[in-house]
Design a protein around this motif. Sequence first.
Motif, mmCIF file in Angstrom:
data_model
loop_
_atom_site.group_PDB
_atom_site.id
_atom_site.type_symbol
_atom_site.label_atom_id
_atom_site.label_comp_id
_atom_site.label_asym_id
_atom_site.label_seq_id
_atom_site.Cartn_x
_atom_site.Cartn_y
_atom_site.Cartn_z
ATOM 1 N N PRO A 27 0.823 -1.213 0.000
ATOM 2 C CA PRO A 27 0.000 0.000 0.000
ATOM 3 C C PRO A 27 0.853 1.257 0.000
ATOM 4 O O PRO A 27 2.002 1.258 0.447
ATOM 5 C CB PRO A 27 -0.784 -0.130 1.314
ATOM 6 C CG PRO A 27 0.108 -0.950 2.200
ATOM 7 C CD PRO A 27 0.798 -1.931 1.284
ATOM 8 N N THR A 28 0.260 2.348 -0.492
ATOM 9 C CA THR A 28 0.978 3.627 -0.518
ATOM 10 C C THR A 28 0.758 4.427 0.754
ATOM 11 O O THR A 28 1.476 5.386 1.010
ATOM 12 C CB THR A 28 0.527 4.464 -1.721
ATOM 13 O OG1 THR A 28 -0.874 4.700 -1.625
ATOM 14 C CG2 THR A 28 0.837 3.735 -3.023
ATOM 15 N N SER A 29 -0.279 4.052 1.534
ATOM 16 C CA SER A 29 -0.539 4.777 2.784
ATOM 17 C C SER A 29 -1.142 3.819 3.794
ATOM 18 O O SER A 29 -1.582 2.714 3.456
ATOM 19 C CB SER A 29 -1.482 5.952 2.534
ATOM 20 O OG SER A 29 -2.746 5.496 2.081
ATOM 21 N N VAL A 30 -1.161 4.254 5.066
ATOM 22 C CA VAL A 30 -1.730 3.426 6.123
ATOM 23 C C VAL A 30 -3.249 3.354 5.920
ATOM 24 O O VAL A 30 -3.920 4.390 5.872
ATOM 25 C CB VAL A 30 -1.410 4.024 7.508
ATOM 26 C CG1 VAL A 30 -2.041 3.174 8.605
ATOM 27 C CG2 VAL A 30 0.088 4.117 7.711
ATOM 28 N N VAL A 84 -9.366 5.720 3.266
ATOM 29 C CA VAL A 84 -8.753 7.042 3.336
ATOM 30 C C VAL A 84 -9.492 8.012 2.425
ATOM 31 O O VAL A 84 -9.755 9.171 2.783
ATOM 32 C CB VAL A 84 -7.258 6.956 2.950
ATOM 33 C CG1 VAL A 84 -6.671 8.353 2.764
ATOM 34 C CG2 VAL A 84 -6.485 6.198 4.013
ATOM 35 N N GLU A 85 -9.855 7.556 1.227
ATOM 36 C CA GLU A 85 -10.543 8.425 0.277
ATOM 37 C C GLU A 85 -11.885 8.893 0.835
ATOM 38 O O GLU A 85 -12.291 10.053 0.655
ATOM 39 C CB GLU A 85 -10.752 7.692 -1.052
ATOM 40 C CG GLU A 85 -9.476 7.419 -1.836
ATOM 41 C CD GLU A 85 -8.664 6.263 -1.256
ATOM 42 O OE1 GLU A 85 -9.207 5.510 -0.407
ATOM 43 O OE2 GLU A 85 -7.499 6.125 -1.651
ATOM 44 N N GLN A 132 -4.569 14.783 4.611
ATOM 45 C CA GLN A 132 -3.846 13.925 3.673
ATOM 46 C C GLN A 132 -3.749 12.517 4.217
ATOM 47 O O GLN A 132 -3.903 12.280 5.419
ATOM 48 C CB GLN A 132 -2.432 14.461 3.442
ATOM 49 C CG GLN A 132 -1.498 14.295 4.631
ATOM 50 C CD GLN A 132 -0.045 14.421 4.241
ATOM 51 O OE1 GLN A 132 0.383 15.488 3.851
ATOM 52 N NE2 GLN A 132 0.693 13.323 4.361
ATOM 53 N N PRO A 133 -3.466 11.539 3.339
ATOM 54 C CA PRO A 133 -3.187 10.173 3.801
ATOM 55 C C PRO A 133 -1.912 10.133 4.642
ATOM 56 O O PRO A 133 -1.042 11.004 4.531
ATOM 57 C CB PRO A 133 -3.020 9.377 2.503
ATOM 58 C CG PRO A 133 -3.664 10.208 1.437
ATOM 59 C CD PRO A 133 -3.481 11.628 1.868
ATOM 60 N N ASN A 134 -1.787 9.121 5.467
ATOM 61 C CA ASN A 134 -0.552 8.872 6.197
ATOM 62 C C ASN A 134 0.299 7.960 5.324
ATOM 63 O O ASN A 134 0.236 6.744 5.396
ATOM 64 C CB ASN A 134 -0.851 8.217 7.541
ATOM 65 C CG ASN A 134 0.379 8.163 8.440
ATOM 66 O OD1 ASN A 134 1.411 8.748 8.125
ATOM 67 N ND2 ASN A 134 0.259 7.456 9.554
#
Length: 842
Positions: free
Chosen positions: A63-66, A121-122, A138-140
């Motif tokens: 994944p790109t973020s938590v 997240v979205e 923002q995402p983490n």
Amino acid sequence: MQTYTTTGRIGVFFMSILFGAMSFVPAYAVSLPREVTPVQRVARGSADHSSFSKQTEQTSQRPTSVPGEVLVKFREHTINLHQVSGRNKAQQFANAQQLEKTRDIQRKNISVLRSNRNESVEEIVGRLQHDPTIEYIQPNFIYYPASIDTNDTYRDQMWALENTGQTMNGSIYSGGVVSGIADSDIDGNEAFAYSEGSGVVVAVIDDGVAYNHPDLFVNMWDGSACLDENGNTLGGCVHGYDFAEEDGTPLPTDGSHGTHIAGTIVAEMNNGKGGIGVAPQASIMALKTNFTTAEIVRAIAFAEKNGAKVINASWANSEYDETMKDAIANFSGLFVAAAGNGGLDLVGDNNETTHQYPSDYDLDNIISVTATDQHDGIASFSNFGVSSVDVGAPGVNIFSTVPTIEGVISEPFTSIENSALPIDWVSAGSQNNWGVIDATSWFGSSWGQVLYGDVNNAPYLANADSTLTLPDTDFEVAGESMIDFWSTCDTADDDGDYMALEAGVDGVYQELGQWNEFSSTLSPVFAFHDGTWSYYHFTKSIPSALVSDATSVRFRWHTDEDDDVSVDGCALDDVQIYNVSDGSDEAYMYQQGTSMAAPHVAGVAALLWGYDSSLGTSDVKTAIMGTVDPIDSLDGKVSSGGRVNAHSALLSLVPLSSDATLSSLTENLEQDFHVPFDSGISTYVLYAEHEEDEVTFTFETGDDQATVFLATSENQEDVELESNTVTLSLPVGEFGVFFTVVAEDQEKTKQYAVFLARATDAPANVVAESVEQSITVSWDDVEGAIAYNLYLATESGVDSGNPNTVAGYVAYEDVASQVTIEGLEEQTTYYVVVTAVVGEGA
């Protein structure tokens, strides 16, 4: 006018306007920060990858973020996390939004919030992005270790180039597997931005190179116009020369040592297979020897005559060798020598007291190398010496190219009864008395059972002419087919009594050589006479004319008609037949030793010469030794106190105007950084720490004899720094900082530049007032802004970079902080983007 429009974290305001009801809502009240790719040493972590396939799979799916977690930066006038009341308000905000507050980053006024109802997240961003208490959300993001971005199959095994903490497999030294510590490497991946060693020839003096290996072939030296060691035209050298066999095909015949070293230096990059060399566009000159003084000094001279800039010497001897030292001193390039691997106890020795040569020769063109492991520890087997060894380099769990060595026959005779022969070995001829006997009482336990040409008689019989034929052997392989054996002889003082080696196809045999107590035509790799017996070790390649899928090998025992007194004949031991591939079968393996450490340094030297071919040998040595990463395990063990760093060595050569890596890094001041560079006087490490609108630079150096000056793009006059720390206020826009280091004698200087960019704030408090078919849009002035741009369209998605791609697009550029727009249609939604313009000059 040159303008700089902010397109970073903030600085753009979006809104939409609906005419008729004359209401407006922001399309996006905030903008997400752009994703920042980690560079230099920033954001490196560790990873545990148990296999090549698993690593590839994890990389493609990570994944790109938590998941379900966001960072929310509050507007300080609404929620101030520096205050207890503000932190309580943040908790109330989280509760009201059905989120869990996991932590506060008070300095940035940011809370880390997590969904407690399985929202994405979205989804969280979508429902919170318009909240007036939020400056941005923002995402983490998750930052992964900077891996080597190539298509090479085993790139993740190249820990010496990019150590992410990955687990290596198959190491005998490490007990099977071992995980490293991130960044305990030579920063080879970063170095490739500057050089890959193109045009540099590295000579590997060793046991040959399997030059048809797919990872080596394109990077082998072209020897078609080679010169011999005296400068005479030789020609026809296939990628080097074989000083053991006196021919131009230096393929290995009994080992993988030289091939492994060659792969460490030049394995091709981005060829869809294998590993990566330290200098993947350099060339290898393969110089095969039996590791004797005579052959090695000829090889050194050959390397000099044929343009090699670097010699790799991964071998050692404890004896001082004046001939060798003179040959090295006459080489104009850099001679990289392994420090040695200790004694029989496999524990590294101190070369200050137990010397190893050529590593310990006090010559200006030698770099002596000890081995480090994946934790930046000195390898337990590795020799060291605070004045005799120069640097450390990776030498444990090194994965590289090798030839395949396939055993066909291996016969030590230990299980054969006295007077018998191995199964399928056939004897014939006159006075046929071939057989095994226990010779321990004569030659010692290292010989034990041996095979005699005349086992039944002492002295041996006259008029013997018998043969012993081994089983037919398939030698039809790409590479070298070899026979290796020991022999001992006690014969009469004439040429009529001897043992010989023969090979043939279809019953037609050719003699490859013969030997007795007093001479040999088979060129032994070892020979010794104790006054009664001669002892030989032979390694012989099978001539290509005799190579087939059913080649026959046999020994001949021949005596003349004279009856000899008190002579016992010749015996054989440890007969082995094997095939050594030319590398085309694409094999790899792990090896360790200072032999594996030295080629990393040889590769770094090639990178430096590839970057600047005008460098002298002393320049290259200084760049390597002056830019090491200081390592605790090497403190007091090597003269430099550190492990080589290819990237730092290259940075020490980079001129002011072309430091692309530094420019890339410092465009984003969300990250602190540090950069080592060589002043030409000593090594400096430049640290930068960013705090709001200030940046603090710190120099670390052990040199008190140099002065550092600073200038900026606003104040171009050099100012001498009174301490090693300076804090500067950053104006909005681009800003240059220029350091100059001057030696005490004023003869050496070095300049280094840092280019920074600080984004302006977003236009705030945007207000739209409507009158009939017009609106007036206004906003607060922004620090550093010299003008503003306003973009209008009748659909969302408008910004300054996509003119004419959305409906109703109109641009109003270089305007003040209030704009009136007339002639608009009623009952129409309009979308507005406001950007601040910063810059200077007209």
